[in-house]
Design a protein around this motif. Structure first.
Motif, PDB file in Angstrom:
ATOM      1  N   VAL A   4      -9.078  31.856  -9.848  1.00  0.00           N
ATOM      2  CA  VAL A   4      -8.461  30.573 -10.176  1.00  0.00           C
ATOM      3  C   VAL A   4      -7.990  30.630 -11.618  1.00  0.00           C
ATOM      4  N   SER A   5      -6.741  30.275 -11.836  1.00  0.00           N
ATOM      5  CA  SER A   5      -6.180  30.296 -13.180  1.00  0.00           C
ATOM      6  C   SER A   5      -6.054  28.869 -13.698  1.00  0.00           C
ATOM      7  N   ILE A   6      -6.529  28.647 -14.898  1.00  0.00           N
ATOM      8  CA  ILE A   6      -6.466  27.322 -15.515  1.00  0.00           C
ATOM      9  C   ILE A   6      -5.064  27.111 -16.067  1.00  0.00           C
ATOM     10  N   PRO A   7      -4.411  25.982 -15.747  1.00  0.00           N
ATOM     11  CA  PRO A   7      -3.072  25.722 -16.270  1.00  0.00           C
ATOM     12  C   PRO A   7      -3.090  25.633 -17.800  1.00  0.00           C
ATOM     13  N   PRO A   8      -1.994  26.060 -18.452  1.00  0.00           N
ATOM     14  CA  PRO A   8      -1.948  25.946 -19.913  1.00  0.00           C
ATOM     15  C   PRO A   8      -1.930  24.473 -20.318  1.00  0.00           C
ATOM     16  N   PRO A   9      -2.612  24.117 -21.400  1.00  0.00           N
ATOM     17  CA  PRO A   9      -2.644  22.709 -21.813  1.00  0.00           C
ATOM     18  C   PRO A   9      -1.271  22.194 -22.232  1.00  0.00           C
ATOM     19  N   ASN A  10      -0.363  23.088 -22.610  1.00  0.00           N
ATOM     20  CA  ASN A  10       0.976  22.685 -23.062  1.00  0.00           C
ATOM     21  C   ASN A  10       2.028  22.847 -21.963  1.00  0.00           C
ATOM     22  N   ARG A  11       1.642  22.556 -20.735  1.00  0.00           N
ATOM     23  CA  ARG A  11       2.575  22.715 -19.620  1.00  0.00           C
ATOM     24  C   ARG A  11       3.519  21.518 -19.468  1.00  0.00           C
ATOM     25  N   PHE A  12       3.294  20.460 -20.238  1.00  0.00           N
ATOM     26  CA  PHE A  12       4.178  19.295 -20.226  1.00  0.00           C
ATOM     27  C   PHE A  12       4.703  19.028 -21.633  1.00  0.00           C
ATOM     28  N   CYS A  13       5.887  18.474 -21.725  1.00  0.00           N
ATOM     29  CA  CYS A  13       6.524  18.184 -23.008  1.00  0.00           C
ATOM     30  C   CYS A  13       5.617  17.349 -23.912  1.00  0.00           C
ATOM     31  N   ALA A  14       5.017  16.307 -23.367  1.00  0.00           N
ATOM     32  CA  ALA A  14       4.184  15.412 -24.173  1.00  0.00           C
ATOM     33  C   ALA A  14       2.959  16.114 -24.765  1.00  0.00           C
ATOM     34  N   ALA A  15       2.601  17.275 -24.241  1.00  0.00           N
ATOM     35  CA  ALA A  15       1.437  18.025 -24.738  1.00  0.00           C
ATOM     36  C   ALA A  15       1.874  19.324 -25.432  1.00  0.00           C
ATOM     37  N   ALA A  16       3.110  19.350 -25.961  1.00  0.00           N
ATOM     38  CA  ALA A  16       3.630  20.556 -26.615  1.00  0.00           C
ATOM     39  C   ALA A  16       2.690  21.015 -27.728  1.00  0.00           C
ATOM     40  N   GLU A  17       2.493  22.326 -27.803  1.00  0.00           N
ATOM     41  CA  GLU A  17       1.593  22.920 -28.804  1.00  0.00           C
ATOM     42  C   GLU A  17       2.350  23.132 -30.114  1.00  0.00           C
ATOM     43  N   PRO A  18       1.862  22.563 -31.220  1.00  0.00           N
ATOM     44  CA  PRO A  18       2.520  22.782 -32.515  1.00  0.00           C
ATOM     45  C   PRO A  18       2.362  24.238 -32.965  1.00  0.00           C
ATOM     46  N   LEU A  19       3.448  24.813 -33.466  1.00  0.00           N
ATOM     47  CA  LEU A  19       3.410  26.173 -33.992  1.00  0.00           C
ATOM     48  C   LEU A  19       3.403  26.148 -35.511  1.00  0.00           C
ATOM     49  N   LEU A  20       2.625  27.033 -36.111  1.00  0.00           N
ATOM     50  CA  LEU A  20       2.606  27.173 -37.556  1.00  0.00           C
ATOM     51  C   LEU A  20       3.759  28.070 -37.971  1.00  0.00           C
ATOM     52  N   LEU A  21       4.417  27.735 -39.059  1.00  0.00           N
ATOM     53  CA  LEU A  21       5.570  28.504 -39.516  1.00  0.00           C
ATOM     54  C   LEU A  21       5.140  29.577 -40.492  1.00  0.00           C
ATOM     55  N   ASP A  22       4.472  30.562 -39.968  1.00  0.00           N
ATOM     56  CA  ASP A  22       4.020  31.705 -40.746  1.00  0.00           C
ATOM     57  C   ASP A  22       4.518  32.952 -40.027  1.00  0.00           C
ATOM     58  N   PRO A  23       5.500  33.667 -40.643  1.00  0.00           N
ATOM     59  CA  PRO A  23       6.082  34.819 -39.950  1.00  0.00           C
ATOM     60  C   PRO A  23       5.088  35.928 -39.625  1.00  0.00           C
ATOM     61  N   SER A  24       3.915  35.897 -40.245  1.00  0.00           N
ATOM     62  CA  SER A  24       2.924  36.934 -39.945  1.00  0.00           C
ATOM     63  C   SER A  24       2.089  36.584 -38.715  1.00  0.00           C
ATOM     64  N   LEU A  25       2.245  35.358 -38.192  1.00  0.00           N
ATOM     65  CA  LEU A  25       1.472  34.922 -37.035  1.00  0.00           C
ATOM     66  C   LEU A  25       2.236  35.132 -35.738  1.00  0.00           C
ATOM     67  N   VAL A  26       1.527  35.500 -34.707  1.00  0.00           N
ATOM     68  CA  VAL A  26       2.086  35.625 -33.369  1.00  0.00           C
ATOM     69  C   VAL A  26       1.347  34.628 -32.482  1.00  0.00           C
ATOM     70  N   THR A  27       2.076  33.838 -31.733  1.00  0.00           N
ATOM     71  CA  THR A  27       1.458  32.904 -30.800  1.00  0.00           C
ATOM     72  C   THR A  27       1.604  33.470 -29.400  1.00  0.00           C
ATOM     73  N   LEU A  28       0.484  33.728 -28.760  1.00  0.00           N
ATOM     74  CA  LEU A  28       0.501  34.227 -27.395  1.00  0.00           C
ATOM     75  C   LEU A  28       0.304  33.050 -26.451  1.00  0.00           C
ATOM     76  N   GLY A  29       1.094  33.009 -25.406  1.00  0.00           N
ATOM     77  CA  GLY A  29       0.975  31.919 -24.452  1.00  0.00           C
ATOM     78  C   GLY A  29       1.081  32.452 -23.040  1.00  0.00           C
ATOM     79  N   THR A  30       1.038  31.547 -22.108  1.00  0.00           N
ATOM     80  CA  THR A  30       1.156  31.915 -20.696  1.00  0.00           C
ATOM     81  C   THR A  30       1.980  30.869 -19.973  1.00  0.00           C
ATOM     82  N   THR A  31       2.625  31.297 -18.901  1.00  0.00           N
ATOM     83  CA  THR A  31       3.339  30.356 -18.036  1.00  0.00           C
ATOM     84  C   THR A  31       2.661  30.257 -16.669  1.00  0.00           C
ATOM     85  N   VAL A  32       1.532  30.943 -16.508  1.00  0.00           N
ATOM     86  CA  VAL A  32       0.791  30.872 -15.251  1.00  0.00           C
ATOM     87  C   VAL A  32       0.340  29.428 -15.050  1.00  0.00           C
TER      88      VAL A  32
END
Length: 121
Positions: A4-32
């Motif tokens: 069972v795969s848990i849906p990503p918390p940011n799967r809806f617009c209203a719950a969009a995940e804020p990204l930090l603007l640091d070019p050294s950071l990588v944000t890993l996400g999923t669309t599962v």
């Protein structure tokens, strides 16, 4: 019983995940178990536009007048990707930029997408 795969918390617009603007950071996400919320069409598909037919995830950034870049150029990207950059409230989005799978000298993954856009303060 399968995994069972848990849906990503940011799967809806209203719950969009804020990204930090640091070019050294990588944000890993999923669309599962993501969502096709609004099936937003960004641009003319016949001319490089992107249609949202696959599950996605939502992220948000605050502009500062500089050029930003979003990319799925990562070795683990194992399916064709698309990126849409939208502006406005969730119930009134407009297309800013978009990109589908690319062939890019800076990315050896032809399934990846990369988009650059000028932000607003």
């Amino acid at each position: 019983v399968g995994e069972v795969s848990i849906p990503p918390p940011n799967r809806f617009c209203a719950a969009a995940e804020p990204l930090l603007l640091d070019p050294s950071l990588v944000t890993l996400g999923t669309t599962v178990n993501g969502t096709t919320e609004a099936n937003f069409r960004c641009g003319d598909f016949g001319r490089g536009g992107v249609n949202n037919f696959a599950p996605g995830a939502w992220y948000t950034v605050v502009g500062n007048g500089r050029i930003f870049e979003a990319s799925t150029c990562f070795g683990a990207t194992d399916f064709g990707t698309a990126i849409q950059v939208l502006a406005g409230p969730c119930d009134g989005l407009s297309c800013v930029a978009n990109a589908g799978s690319i062939s890019d000298a800076n990315c050896d993954n032809s399934r990846a997408s990369r988009v650059r856009w000028e932000t607003r303060n």
